[in-house]
Each structure stands twice: as structure tokens, then as C-alpha cells.
Design a protein around this motif. Structure first.
Motif, PDB file in Angstrom:
ATOM      1  N   PRO A  58       0.838  -1.199   0.000  1.00  0.00           N
ATOM      2  CA  PRO A  58       0.000   0.000   0.000  1.00  0.00           C
ATOM      3  C   PRO A  58       0.875   1.251   0.000  1.00  0.00           C
ATOM      4  O   PRO A  58       2.027   1.220   0.438  1.00  0.00           O
ATOM      5  CB  PRO A  58      -0.785  -0.104   1.312  1.00  0.00           C
ATOM      6  N   PHE A  59       0.313   2.356  -0.480  1.00  0.00           N
ATOM      7  CA  PHE A  59       1.027   3.626  -0.402  1.00  0.00           C
ATOM      8  C   PHE A  59       1.107   4.081   1.045  1.00  0.00           C
ATOM      9  O   PHE A  59       0.169   3.914   1.826  1.00  0.00           O
ATOM     10  CB  PHE A  59       0.334   4.681  -1.256  1.00  0.00           C
ATOM     11  N   SER A  60       2.262   4.643   1.375  1.00  0.00           N
ATOM     12  CA  SER A  60       2.496   5.165   2.710  1.00  0.00           C
ATOM     13  C   SER A  60       3.394   6.385   2.585  1.00  0.00           C
ATOM     14  O   SER A  60       4.483   6.298   2.007  1.00  0.00           O
ATOM     15  CB  SER A  60       3.153   4.101   3.594  1.00  0.00           C
ATOM     16  N   GLU A  61       2.906   7.513   3.058  1.00  0.00           N
ATOM     17  CA  GLU A  61       3.657   8.767   2.984  1.00  0.00           C
ATOM     18  C   GLU A  61       4.006   9.120   1.545  1.00  0.00           C
ATOM     19  O   GLU A  61       5.087   9.629   1.242  1.00  0.00           O
ATOM     20  CB  GLU A  61       4.903   8.699   3.862  1.00  0.00           C
ATOM     21  N   GLY A  62       3.075   8.810   0.630  1.00  0.00           N
ATOM     22  CA  GLY A  62       3.236   9.205  -0.762  1.00  0.00           C
ATOM     23  C   GLY A  62       4.028   8.261  -1.629  1.00  0.00           C
ATOM     24  O   GLY A  62       4.135   8.461  -2.845  1.00  0.00           O
TER      25      GLY A  62
ATOM     26  N   ALA B  53      12.779  -4.714   1.480  1.00  0.00           N
ATOM     27  CA  ALA B  53      12.425  -3.336   1.806  1.00  0.00           C
ATOM     28  C   ALA B  53      11.054  -3.291   2.457  1.00  0.00           C
ATOM     29  O   ALA B  53      10.189  -4.116   2.170  1.00  0.00           O
ATOM     30  CB  ALA B  53      12.444  -2.464   0.548  1.00  0.00           C
ATOM     31  N   ALA B  54      10.865  -2.308   3.334  1.00  0.00           N
ATOM     32  CA  ALA B  54       9.584  -2.110   4.013  1.00  0.00           C
ATOM     33  C   ALA B  54       9.004  -0.762   3.604  1.00  0.00           C
ATOM     34  O   ALA B  54       9.667   0.061   2.968  1.00  0.00           O
ATOM     35  CB  ALA B  54       9.775  -2.173   5.527  1.00  0.00           C
ATOM     36  N   SER B  55       7.751  -0.533   3.984  1.00  0.00           N
ATOM     37  CA  SER B  55       7.092   0.730   3.664  1.00  0.00           C
ATOM     38  C   SER B  55       7.685   1.866   4.486  1.00  0.00           C
ATOM     39  O   SER B  55       8.261   1.660   5.557  1.00  0.00           O
ATOM     40  CB  SER B  55       5.591   0.624   3.939  1.00  0.00           C
ATOM     41  N   PHE B  56       7.504   3.092   3.995  1.00  0.00           N
ATOM     42  CA  PHE B  56       7.977   4.267   4.718  1.00  0.00           C
ATOM     43  C   PHE B  56       7.094   4.551   5.921  1.00  0.00           C
ATOM     44  O   PHE B  56       5.877   4.389   5.883  1.00  0.00           O
ATOM     45  CB  PHE B  56       7.993   5.483   3.799  1.00  0.00           C
ATOM     46  N   SER B  57       7.747   4.984   6.991  1.00  0.00           N
ATOM     47  CA  SER B  57       7.062   5.404   8.206  1.00  0.00           C
ATOM     48  C   SER B  57       7.937   6.441   8.891  1.00  0.00           C
ATOM     49  O   SER B  57       9.126   6.190   9.130  1.00  0.00           O
ATOM     50  CB  SER B  57       6.823   4.210   9.137  1.00  0.00           C
ATOM     51  N   GLY B  58       7.383   7.603   9.152  1.00  0.00           N
ATOM     52  CA  GLY B  58       8.168   8.654   9.774  1.00  0.00           C
ATOM     53  C   GLY B  58       9.294   9.154   8.893  1.00  0.00           C
ATOM     54  O   GLY B  58      10.332   9.601   9.394  1.00  0.00           O
TER      55      GLY B  58
ATOM     56  N   ILE C 232      16.632   4.137   4.938  1.00  0.00           N
ATOM     57  CA  ILE C 232      16.845   5.133   3.890  1.00  0.00           C
ATOM     58  C   ILE C 232      15.814   6.250   4.029  1.00  0.00           C
ATOM     59  O   ILE C 232      14.738   6.065   4.601  1.00  0.00           O
ATOM     60  CB  ILE C 232      16.745   4.516   2.487  1.00  0.00           C
ATOM     61  N   ASP C 233      16.173   7.427   3.491  1.00  0.00           N
ATOM     62  CA  ASP C 233      15.203   8.513   3.431  1.00  0.00           C
ATOM     63  C   ASP C 233      14.488   8.452   2.080  1.00  0.00           C
ATOM     64  O   ASP C 233      14.694   7.515   1.288  1.00  0.00           O
ATOM     65  CB  ASP C 233      15.877   9.863   3.666  1.00  0.00           C
ATOM     66  N   LYS C 234      13.674   9.455   1.779  1.00  0.00           N
ATOM     67  CA  LYS C 234      12.858   9.410   0.565  1.00  0.00           C
ATOM     68  C   LYS C 234      13.640   9.733  -0.704  1.00  0.00           C
ATOM     69  O   LYS C 234      13.075   9.717  -1.794  1.00  0.00           O
ATOM     70  CB  LYS C 234      11.656  10.339   0.717  1.00  0.00           C
TER      71      LYS C 234
ATOM     72  N   ASN D  90      22.308   6.853  12.194  1.00  0.00           N
ATOM     73  CA  ASN D  90      21.643   7.129  13.476  1.00  0.00           C
ATOM     74  C   ASN D  90      20.199   7.592  13.292  1.00  0.00           C
ATOM     75  O   ASN D  90      19.832   8.709  13.672  1.00  0.00           O
ATOM     76  CB  ASN D  90      22.421   8.180  14.269  1.00  0.00           C
ATOM     77  N   PRO D  91      19.354   6.753  12.668  1.00  0.00           N
ATOM     78  CA  PRO D  91      17.966   7.158  12.406  1.00  0.00           C
ATOM     79  C   PRO D  91      17.149   7.441  13.658  1.00  0.00           C
ATOM     80  O   PRO D  91      16.158   8.159  13.603  1.00  0.00           O
ATOM     81  CB  PRO D  91      17.388   5.975  11.635  1.00  0.00           C
ATOM     82  N   ASN D  92      17.577   6.888  14.796  1.00  0.00           N
ATOM     83  CA  ASN D  92      16.822   7.086  16.040  1.00  0.00           C
ATOM     84  C   ASN D  92      17.332   8.270  16.854  1.00  0.00           C
ATOM     85  O   ASN D  92      16.811   8.579  17.917  1.00  0.00           O
ATOM     86  CB  ASN D  92      16.878   5.826  16.905  1.00  0.00           C
ATOM     87  N   GLN D  93      18.380   8.902  16.352  1.00  0.00           N
ATOM     88  CA  GLN D  93      18.933  10.036  17.094  1.00  0.00           C
ATOM     89  C   GLN D  93      18.004  11.240  16.976  1.00  0.00           C
ATOM     90  O   GLN D  93      17.572  11.592  15.873  1.00  0.00           O
ATOM     91  CB  GLN D  93      20.312  10.388  16.538  1.00  0.00           C
TER      92      GLN D  93
END
Length: 315
Positions: A250-254, A282-287, A301-303, A310-313
């Protein structure tokens, strides 16, 4: 017993966070193991997402189990609705689905049974409606328990973006795995809140809508595993992204995760690749981030498709 109850509550809270329900969408996770020669295919034929029910699950109560009975506790572990049910699902739209013996109904957060346990099967509420089963047929009720779509379908799932996913059995068909096996051929479509069929019930597989689009599978040969190609259609039933992918989320965050030749990338709502297919998993985008694996490298990865350190920083 208090210690056990706390353990049960913690496990239940974790389960609620991941929205464990009776079906799951086959979304690729970076921790999943994938077949290297075949791309994933939905099984069973109806694969709804639970994204919508998550957005409407604002209750402070979560299901708990004690002595083989289910009730609800708040997020501190305090029991609010004593264990008394044979099954209890997470609250959605302010109501929790419960089962006593073999019948289903709904409770309010006060513990009051506001919709009697009288249904043969039921799902959680979504967008103010819940699918319920009566005498082997499915329909929809509102939050007062009134029937708004009479039971008439062989299958029904949650509403998403104003449309309910329903199925009807057709003629029986033989399956190649057993010469003597014959099962009904079930087709799927979508109805509006009045029960009017908006998208004809003639799809072999069905998903729930997300961001105005839904996956479709075309040109599937039942005798050839994974032969169908994924595309997307809009809420009017028009195919807007031609079937061409081995698998699609499904689409997520465009953006939507899709695969070609067992490599995963991301497309926008026009079907254009924003991030070319290159990832093994790969998984869907979230945040704003998506979890991926490329060879020996795993991370987020980003968009733009760049790995993020450090994605959680905190930013």
C-alpha cells in the motif's frame, strides 16, 4: 499473580502496538527471509491492511488475559474491565469486540455491553462500521448496533477511505493440487456505506485502500505460481498504474514499495520510480524512513534513497 498480570499486560501492550489481528499484509520487512526465485503473492486472497484501524484506536485500554478469560486494563496495568470474556480485541472507534461462547458483541470503555453478543463472527470497527456475520453471511453495523448493510456477502472486511471490501462465491472450480478438490471461486469488490457496489465484485484478490489507491493483480494464471502482476486502481475502479510489478505494498507517505525481478524500489502515485529497484528486502515508509537491506548492508533510507546514519537520534 500481580507479577503474572503485569507480564500479560506488557505482552498485550506490545501486541496492541503492532496491531495483531486475524490477518496480515505480506509487507516485506528487512528482517524477513525471502525466496530468491519467486516474488511474494498474497495469501489468502483478501489481504486488508490495518492502517485505518490503527488510526482510530485511541483507547487507553488494552486486552488482557487471566485464567483463560479476557478483559481490559489501562496502560498502567490497572484492570478496568474484569476478565470475563472468551475473547477480546483491541478497542476501535470507542468499542471493543468481545466473544462469549461462540457469539460476538461489543463493549464500551466502561465495560457495559452496548451491542449484544449475538453475531456468529465479527471484526473491529473501522470508520464507524463493523463487519458482522449472521447465518453464514456478512454485512455491516454501525456503532449503535443497527444494521446498515444487511448480511449478504460471503466475506467482508474493514472499511477504508469510505469503501468496504466484500466477497461473493461464484461457481466451483477444480484446483490443480487435487483432481477431486472443488472449491467456490470467490470474487471481491467494494461497497459504499449504504451497501451499494462501487467497484464490481469481480476481482480475484483484494486489498484495502490507502492514500486513495489500492493494489490490483492482473493476468494471473492459476496454474502458474506468482504469475500475476501488481498495479494500482483508484476509488472509482480505474487502473491508474498499470500492472507491471512482481509485488506491491500500500502507499504510505506518498510512496509505495514495489518489486521488479526480485529487487525492491519505491514509486510515487503516478507510478514513477522515485527510488529505483535495487534492494533485496524493503519495508514501507514510516516517519520519513524505510528499513531496507542491500547485500550485507541493512539500515534505513530517506525518501531520496540515501542511507541515514543514526535514524533514532533526536533531530
Amino acid at each position: 499473580m500481580k507479577s503474572n498480570l503485569n507480564k500479560i499486560f506488557l505482552l498485550t501492550l506490545l501486541a496492541a502496538c503492532f496491531s495483531i489481528i486475524s490477518y496480515k499484509l505480506p509487507v516485506a520487512k528487512a528482517s524477513d527471509t525471502h525466496n530468491t526465485t519467486h516474488e511474494s503473492k498474497p495469501n489468502p486472497s483478501v489481504v486488508p491492511t490495518d492502517r485505518n484501524s490503527n488510526n482510530q484506536n485511541n483507547s487507553a485500554l488494552v486486552p488482557i488475559q487471566e485464567n483463560e478469560k479476557y478483559g481490559y486494563a489501562d496502560r498502567t496495568g490497572k484492570i478496568v474491565i474484569p476478565p470475563q470474556f472468551d475473547e477480546a480485541r483491541k478497542f476501535s472507534d470507542g468499542l471493543g469486540m468481545v466473544r462469549i461462547n461462540n457469539k460476538y458483541g461489543y463493549v464500551a470503555e466502561t465495560g457495559k455491553l452496548v451491542i449484544p453478543v449475538k453475531f456468529d463472527d465479527a471484526l473491529e470497527f473501522s470508520e464507524g462500521l463493523a463487519a458482522v456475520k449472521v447465518n453464514d453471511k456478512w454485512g455491516y453495523i454501525d456503532r449503535t448496533g443497527n444494521v446498515v448493510v444487511p448480511p449478504q456477502f460471503d466475506e467482508a472486511k474493514h472499511f477504508s477511505e469510505g469503501l468496504g471490501l466484500v466477497g461473493l462465491d461464484g461457481k466451483t472450480a477444480s484446483h490443480s493440487h487435487s483432481a477431486n478438490s472443488k472449491e467456490p471461486t470467490r470474487k471481491y469488490g467494494y461497497v459504499d456505506r449504504t451497501g451499494k457496489v462501487v467497484i464490481p465484485i469481480n476481482l480475484a484478490h483484494a486489498f484495502t485502500f490507502s492514500e486513495g489507491l489500492v493494489q490490483v493483480i492482473i493476468d494471473e494464471n492459476p496454474n502458474i505460481p506468482n504469475s500475476g502482476k501488481y498495479g494500482y486502481m483508484d476509488r472509482k475502479g480505474k487502473i491508474v498504474i498499470a500492472p507491471q510489478f512482481g509485488c506491491a505494498d500500500p502507499f504510505s507517505e506518498g510512496l509505495a514499495r514495489v518489486s521488479i525481478n526480485n529487487k525492491n524500489g519505491y514509486i510515487d502515485r503516478t507510478g514513477k520510480f522515485v527510488i529505483p529497484p535495487q534492494f533485496d528486502v524493503a519495508a514501507s515508509f514510516s516517519g520519513g524512513l524505510a528499513e531496507v537491506r542491500l547485500g550485507d548492508k541493512s539500515g534505513y533510507i530517506d525518501k531520496t534513497g540515501k542511507f541515514v546514519e543514526n535514524p533514532n537520534q533526536p533531530k
